[in-house]
Write a protein that holds these residues in place. Structure first.
Motif, PDB file in Angstrom:
ATOM      1  N   VAL A   1     -28.144  15.463  -3.916  1.00  0.00           N
ATOM      2  CA  VAL A   1     -27.416  16.550  -3.513  1.00  0.00           C
ATOM      3  C   VAL A   1     -26.220  16.657  -4.385  1.00  0.00           C
ATOM      4  O   VAL A   1     -26.225  18.165  -4.943  1.00  0.00           O
ATOM      5  CB  VAL A   1     -26.614  15.407  -2.185  1.00  0.00           C
ATOM      6  N   ALA A   2     -25.542  16.133  -5.229  1.00  0.00           N
ATOM      7  CA  ALA A   2     -25.132  16.207  -6.545  1.00  0.00           C
ATOM      8  C   ALA A   2     -25.867  17.257  -7.634  1.00  0.00           C
ATOM      9  O   ALA A   2     -25.182  18.112  -8.010  1.00  0.00           O
ATOM     10  CB  ALA A   2     -25.015  14.604  -7.268  1.00  0.00           C
ATOM     11  N   TRP A   3     -26.976  17.455  -7.413  1.00  0.00           N
ATOM     12  CA  TRP A   3     -27.946  18.016  -8.594  1.00  0.00           C
ATOM     13  C   TRP A   3     -27.351  19.502  -8.124  1.00  0.00           C
ATOM     14  O   TRP A   3     -27.218  20.793  -8.411  1.00  0.00           O
ATOM     15  CB  TRP A   3     -29.231  18.069  -8.948  1.00  0.00           C
ATOM     16  N   ARG A   4     -27.647  19.477  -6.042  1.00  0.00           N
ATOM     17  CA  ARG A   4     -28.315  20.651  -5.651  1.00  0.00           C
ATOM     18  C   ARG A   4     -27.089  21.339  -5.907  1.00  0.00           C
ATOM     19  O   ARG A   4     -26.375  23.151  -5.317  1.00  0.00           O
ATOM     20  CB  ARG A   4     -28.908  20.696  -4.436  1.00  0.00           C
ATOM     21  N   LEU A   5     -25.249  20.863  -5.561  1.00  0.00           N
ATOM     22  CA  LEU A   5     -24.779  21.477  -5.096  1.00  0.00           C
ATOM     23  C   LEU A   5     -23.487  21.767  -6.522  1.00  0.00           C
ATOM     24  O   LEU A   5     -22.154  22.265  -7.342  1.00  0.00           O
ATOM     25  CB  LEU A   5     -23.078  20.425  -4.451  1.00  0.00           C
ATOM     26  N   LYS A   6     -24.456  21.266  -8.027  1.00  0.00           N
ATOM     27  CA  LYS A   6     -23.824  21.673  -9.031  1.00  0.00           C
ATOM     28  C   LYS A   6     -22.362  20.689  -9.699  1.00  0.00           C
ATOM     29  O   LYS A   6     -22.019  20.634 -10.441  1.00  0.00           O
ATOM     30  CB  LYS A   6     -23.678  22.555  -9.261  1.00  0.00           C
ATOM     31  N   ILE A   7     -22.249  19.532  -8.669  1.00  0.00           N
ATOM     32  CA  ILE A   7     -21.272  18.476  -9.150  1.00  0.00           C
ATOM     33  C   ILE A   7     -21.556  17.706 -10.263  1.00  0.00           C
ATOM     34  O   ILE A   7     -22.849  16.532  -9.741  1.00  0.00           O
ATOM     35  CB  ILE A   7     -21.426  17.885  -7.632  1.00  0.00           C
ATOM     36  N   ALA A   8     -21.268  16.847 -11.308  1.00  0.00           N
ATOM     37  CA  ALA A   8     -21.689  16.804 -12.180  1.00  0.00           C
ATOM     38  C   ALA A   8     -19.895  15.427 -12.453  1.00  0.00           C
ATOM     39  O   ALA A   8     -20.641  14.608 -13.482  1.00  0.00           O
ATOM     40  CB  ALA A   8     -21.701  17.069 -13.939  1.00  0.00           C
TER      41      ALA A   8
ATOM     42  N   ALA B   1     -16.231  12.949 -11.337  1.00  0.00           N
ATOM     43  CA  ALA B   1     -15.925  12.530 -10.431  1.00  0.00           C
ATOM     44  C   ALA B   1     -14.746  13.479  -9.419  1.00  0.00           C
ATOM     45  O   ALA B   1     -15.137  13.866  -8.853  1.00  0.00           O
ATOM     46  CB  ALA B   1     -14.957  10.937 -10.009  1.00  0.00           C
ATOM     47  N   ALA B   2     -13.774  14.427 -10.913  1.00  0.00           N
ATOM     48  CA  ALA B   2     -13.184  15.410 -10.561  1.00  0.00           C
ATOM     49  C   ALA B   2     -14.126  16.857  -9.601  1.00  0.00           C
ATOM     50  O   ALA B   2     -13.422  17.044  -8.370  1.00  0.00           O
ATOM     51  CB  ALA B   2     -12.954  15.837 -11.789  1.00  0.00           C
ATOM     52  N   GLY B   3     -15.267  16.840  -9.754  1.00  0.00           N
ATOM     53  CA  GLY B   3     -16.272  17.961  -9.233  1.00  0.00           C
ATOM     54  C   GLY B   3     -16.602  17.400  -7.895  1.00  0.00           C
ATOM     55  O   GLY B   3     -16.416  18.809  -6.965  1.00  0.00           O
ATOM     56  N   LEU B   4     -16.663  16.070  -7.881  1.00  0.00           N
ATOM     57  CA  LEU B   4     -16.889  15.832  -6.454  1.00  0.00           C
ATOM     58  C   LEU B   4     -15.888  16.164  -5.626  1.00  0.00           C
ATOM     59  O   LEU B   4     -15.729  16.360  -4.391  1.00  0.00           O
ATOM     60  CB  LEU B   4     -17.221  13.953  -6.114  1.00  0.00           C
ATOM     61  N   ILE B   5     -14.161  15.494  -5.855  1.00  0.00           N
ATOM     62  CA  ILE B   5     -13.199  15.643  -5.127  1.00  0.00           C
ATOM     63  C   ILE B   5     -12.865  17.354  -4.825  1.00  0.00           C
ATOM     64  O   ILE B   5     -12.522  17.322  -3.870  1.00  0.00           O
ATOM     65  CB  ILE B   5     -12.274  15.273  -6.222  1.00  0.00           C
ATOM     66  N   ALA B   6     -13.123  17.929  -6.110  1.00  0.00           N
ATOM     67  CA  ALA B   6     -12.579  19.477  -5.826  1.00  0.00           C
ATOM     68  C   ALA B   6     -13.771  19.492  -4.556  1.00  0.00           C
ATOM     69  O   ALA B   6     -12.824  20.946  -3.507  1.00  0.00           O
ATOM     70  CB  ALA B   6     -13.344  19.970  -6.899  1.00  0.00           C
ATOM     71  N   HIS B   7     -14.750  19.870  -4.818  1.00  0.00           N
ATOM     72  CA  HIS B   7     -15.584  19.623  -3.777  1.00  0.00           C
ATOM     73  C   HIS B   7     -15.583  20.001  -2.459  1.00  0.00           C
ATOM     74  O   HIS B   7     -15.565  19.758  -1.198  1.00  0.00           O
ATOM     75  CB  HIS B   7     -17.342  19.524  -4.318  1.00  0.00           C
ATOM     76  N   ALA B   8     -14.945  18.447  -1.715  1.00  0.00           N
ATOM     77  CA  ALA B   8     -14.874  17.092  -0.726  1.00  0.00           C
ATOM     78  C   ALA B   8     -13.904  18.418  -0.459  1.00  0.00           C
ATOM     79  O   ALA B   8     -12.824  18.526   0.599  1.00  0.00           O
ATOM     80  CB  ALA B   8     -14.353  16.023  -1.072  1.00  0.00           C
ATOM     81  N   ARG B   9     -12.526  19.254  -0.805  1.00  0.00           N
ATOM     82  CA  ARG B   9     -11.416  19.207  -1.009  1.00  0.00           C
ATOM     83  C   ARG B   9     -11.629  20.785  -0.376  1.00  0.00           C
ATOM     84  O   ARG B   9     -11.095  21.652   0.352  1.00  0.00           O
ATOM     85  CB  ARG B   9     -10.168  19.482  -1.904  1.00  0.00           C
ATOM     86  N   ALA B  10     -12.473  20.990  -0.915  1.00  0.00           N
ATOM     87  CA  ALA B  10     -12.864  23.010  -0.450  1.00  0.00           C
ATOM     88  C   ALA B  10     -13.519  22.312   0.676  1.00  0.00           C
ATOM     89  O   ALA B  10     -13.866  24.128   1.617  1.00  0.00           O
ATOM     90  CB  ALA B  10     -14.058  23.242  -1.719  1.00  0.00           C
ATOM     91  N   ASN B  11     -14.092  21.515   1.212  1.00  0.00           N
ATOM     92  CA  ASN B  11     -15.263  22.048   2.005  1.00  0.00           C
ATOM     93  C   ASN B  11     -15.114  20.292   2.815  1.00  0.00           C
ATOM     94  O   ASN B  11     -16.093  19.102   3.110  1.00  0.00           O
ATOM     95  CB  ASN B  11     -17.051  21.524   1.608  1.00  0.00           C
TER      96      ASN B  11
END
Length: 49
Positions: free
Chosen positions: A17-24, A26-36
Motif C-alpha cells: 500500500v505504501a508503494w502504491r500510494l508513493k509513501i516512503a 513517516a513524514a509522507g504517511l503523516i502528510a497523506h493522513a492529513r490530506a485523506n
C-alpha cells in the motif's frame, strides 16, 4: 502518583500500500493522513499477562 508502565506509539503500514500510494517515510504517511483523514484505519492493541 507514579507511572506504572510506558508504551511506545507504533505506526505500521503495509509495504504494498505504501508503494502504491508513493509513501516512503513517516513524514509522507503523516502528510497523506492529513490530506485523506477518511481513509485512515485505526487499531488498538493491548498487552495482557
Amino acid at each position: 502518583m507514579t507511572a506504572v508502565a510506558c508504551t511506545p506509539n507504533v505506526r505500521v503500514m503495509n509495504a504494498g500500500v505504501a508503494w502504491r500510494l508513493k509513501i516512503a517515510s513517516a513524514a509522507g504517511l503523516i502528510a497523506h493522513a492529513r490530506a485523506n483523514p477518511e481513509q485512515l484505519g485505526r487499531r488498538a492493541s493491548t498487552l495482557t499477562t
